[in-house]
Design a protein around this motif. Structure first.
Motif, mmCIF file in Angstrom:
data_model
loop_
_atom_site.group_PDB
_atom_site.id
_atom_site.type_symbol
_atom_site.label_atom_id
_atom_site.label_comp_id
_atom_site.label_asym_id
_atom_site.label_seq_id
_atom_site.Cartn_x
_atom_site.Cartn_y
_atom_site.Cartn_z
ATOM 1 N N GLU A 1 -9.739 45.019 -86.489
ATOM 2 C CA GLU A 1 -8.794 44.440 -87.442
ATOM 3 C C GLU A 1 -9.576 43.689 -88.502
ATOM 4 O O GLU A 1 -10.627 43.098 -88.206
ATOM 5 N N VAL A 2 -9.101 43.736 -89.734
ATOM 6 C CA VAL A 2 -9.705 42.982 -90.826
ATOM 7 C C VAL A 2 -8.608 42.136 -91.460
ATOM 8 O O VAL A 2 -7.567 42.650 -91.867
ATOM 9 N N VAL A 3 -8.841 40.830 -91.532
ATOM 10 C CA VAL A 3 -7.855 39.902 -92.071
ATOM 11 C C VAL A 3 -8.507 39.062 -93.165
ATOM 12 O O VAL A 3 -9.566 38.464 -92.937
ATOM 13 N N THR A 4 -7.895 39.020 -94.322
ATOM 14 C CA THR A 4 -8.350 38.157 -95.404
ATOM 15 C C THR A 4 -7.379 36.988 -95.526
ATOM 16 O O THR A 4 -6.183 37.189 -95.744
ATOM 17 N N THR A 5 -7.899 35.781 -95.362
ATOM 18 C CA THR A 5 -7.042 34.599 -95.291
ATOM 19 C C THR A 5 -6.847 33.892 -96.614
ATOM 20 O O THR A 5 -6.054 32.963 -96.716
ATOM 21 N N ASN B 1 -12.564 51.418 -99.014
ATOM 22 C CA ASN B 1 -13.603 52.256 -98.409
ATOM 23 C C ASN B 1 -13.165 52.790 -97.046
ATOM 24 O O ASN B 1 -13.953 52.859 -96.089
ATOM 25 N N GLY B 2 -11.893 53.144 -96.950
ATOM 26 C CA GLY B 2 -11.364 53.696 -95.716
ATOM 27 C C GLY B 2 -11.019 52.676 -94.657
ATOM 28 O O GLY B 2 -10.584 53.040 -93.558
ATOM 29 N N VAL B 3 -11.203 51.397 -94.952
ATOM 30 C CA VAL B 3 -10.915 50.332 -93.987
ATOM 31 C C VAL B 3 -9.590 49.670 -94.349
ATOM 32 O O VAL B 3 -9.378 49.288 -95.500
ATOM 33 N N LYS B 4 -8.702 49.555 -93.372
ATOM 34 C CA LYS B 4 -7.427 48.887 -93.586
ATOM 35 C C LYS B 4 -7.649 47.375 -93.530
ATOM 36 O O LYS B 4 -8.159 46.843 -92.543
ATOM 37 N N ILE B 5 -7.264 46.679 -94.586
ATOM 38 C CA ILE B 5 -7.449 45.234 -94.672
ATOM 39 C C ILE B 5 -6.091 44.572 -94.844
ATOM 40 O O ILE B 5 -5.306 44.950 -95.724
ATOM 41 N N ARG B 6 -5.823 43.596 -93.996
ATOM 42 C CA ARG B 6 -4.582 42.833 -94.097
ATOM 43 C C ARG B 6 -4.872 41.566 -94.903
ATOM 44 O O ARG B 6 -5.696 40.753 -94.494
ATOM 45 N N ILE B 7 -4.193 41.399 -96.010
ATOM 46 C CA ILE B 7 -4.375 40.231 -96.864
ATOM 47 C C ILE B 7 -3.186 39.303 -96.656
ATOM 48 O O ILE B 7 -2.038 39.672 -96.914
ATOM 49 N N MET B 8 -3.465 38.106 -96.150
ATOM 50 C CA MET B 8 -2.399 37.154 -95.875
ATOM 51 C C MET B 8 -1.661 36.814 -97.160
ATOM 52 O O MET B 8 -2.269 36.662 -98.223
ATOM 53 N N ALA C 1 -20.432 44.703 -95.850
ATOM 54 C CA ALA C 1 -19.030 45.092 -95.974
ATOM 55 C C ALA C 1 -18.166 43.990 -96.577
ATOM 56 O O ALA C 1 -16.980 44.201 -96.829
ATOM 57 N N GLY C 2 -18.747 42.813 -96.783
ATOM 58 C CA GLY C 2 -18.009 41.715 -97.379
ATOM 59 C C GLY C 2 -17.266 40.846 -96.386
ATOM 60 O O GLY C 2 -16.367 40.082 -96.772
ATOM 61 N N PHE C 3 -17.636 40.926 -95.109
ATOM 62 C CA PHE C 3 -16.984 40.110 -94.090
ATOM 63 C C PHE C 3 -17.754 38.800 -93.914
ATOM 64 O O PHE C 3 -18.979 38.787 -93.836
ATOM 65 N N HIS C 4 -17.014 37.710 -93.820
ATOM 66 C CA HIS C 4 -17.631 36.400 -93.661
ATOM 67 C C HIS C 4 -17.717 35.961 -92.201
ATOM 68 O O HIS C 4 -18.606 35.198 -91.832
#
Length: 213
Positions: free
Chosen positions: A124-128, A45-52, A149-152
């Motif tokens: 910044e968006v980081v998925t751990t 959705n246009g958001v850059k997400i960094r997935i560890m 947005a699905g952020f915890h």
């Protein structure tokens, strides 16, 4: 929310710039973490997400260093698998020094106005692997619904006040300021443990209340 801030007792001081000292890796695990590919990036959705690329549960949170990185902060962050800096870094050498402990994600704060800071994102968006974390400097600039947005977890700084609150199923954390003391506020970092349920947040006071900066 009231909480106790544990003290750590080590020699006071700050870290010399990278060019004037030798970096010492704190552990083999930390050295391997820095050498491994950190994360893959996707757009949602246009958001850059960094997935560890590996599951991360021990996260060090630091903010508002304003050019001062204390030895106490480095000591308190030892064992982190990932470090998040929530802005007002102060100079690029602070990020370089933190990388000797663990991979670092940092955002730009309002004092980060020099050319080196242009490389830092505002958010910044980081998925751990356990949680998705949204990072920005000032929580009052939040212009989205984190839960929708699905952020915890939302990590922010700016106020220099350590805080942990929950709202709408989202955990909000401000690690406080780890840099120069402001007024009578504590000098703190936070440690986030995602291996426990519910998730655990520990605030660590880097200076005794009798110490004035």
């Amino acid at each position: 929310m009231d909480f106790a801030i544990p003290q750590i007792r080590v020699q006071r001081g700050f870290v010399a710039p990278a060019g004037r000292r030798r970096h010492k890796m704190l552990s083999v695990a930390a050295e391997q973490a820095v050498s491994l590919p950190l994360a893959r990036i996707i757009l949602k959705n246009g958001v850059k997400i960094r997935i560890m690329t590996r599951k991360v549960t021990a996260i060090g949170l630091i903010s508002d260093t304003h050019g001062l990185l204390r030895q106490e902060a480095l000591h308190a962050l030892e064992g982190s698998e990932l470090i998040i800096h929530a802005g007002d870094v102060g100079n690029s050498e602070i990020i370089d020094t933190l990388k000797a402990i663990a991979p670092v994600f940092a955002v730009r704060g309002n004092v980060d106005t020099e050319s080196w800071a242009s490389a830092l994102p505002e958010t910044e968006v980081v998925t751990t692997g356990t949680a998705t974390i949204y990072v920005l400097h000032d929580v009052h600039a939040l212009n989205l619904n984190p839960a929708a947005a699905g952020f915890h977890i939302v990590v922010s700084g700016h106020s220099h006040k350590p805080a942990r609150t929950e709202s709408g199923g989202v955990l909000y954390i401000n690690p406080g300021s780890a840099g120069p003391r402001r007024f009578q506020l504590p000098v703190t970092i936070a440690r986030l443990d995602l291996a426990q349920t519910p998730w655990k947040v520990d605030f660590i006071n880097l200076c005794s209340t009798s110490i004035k900066d």
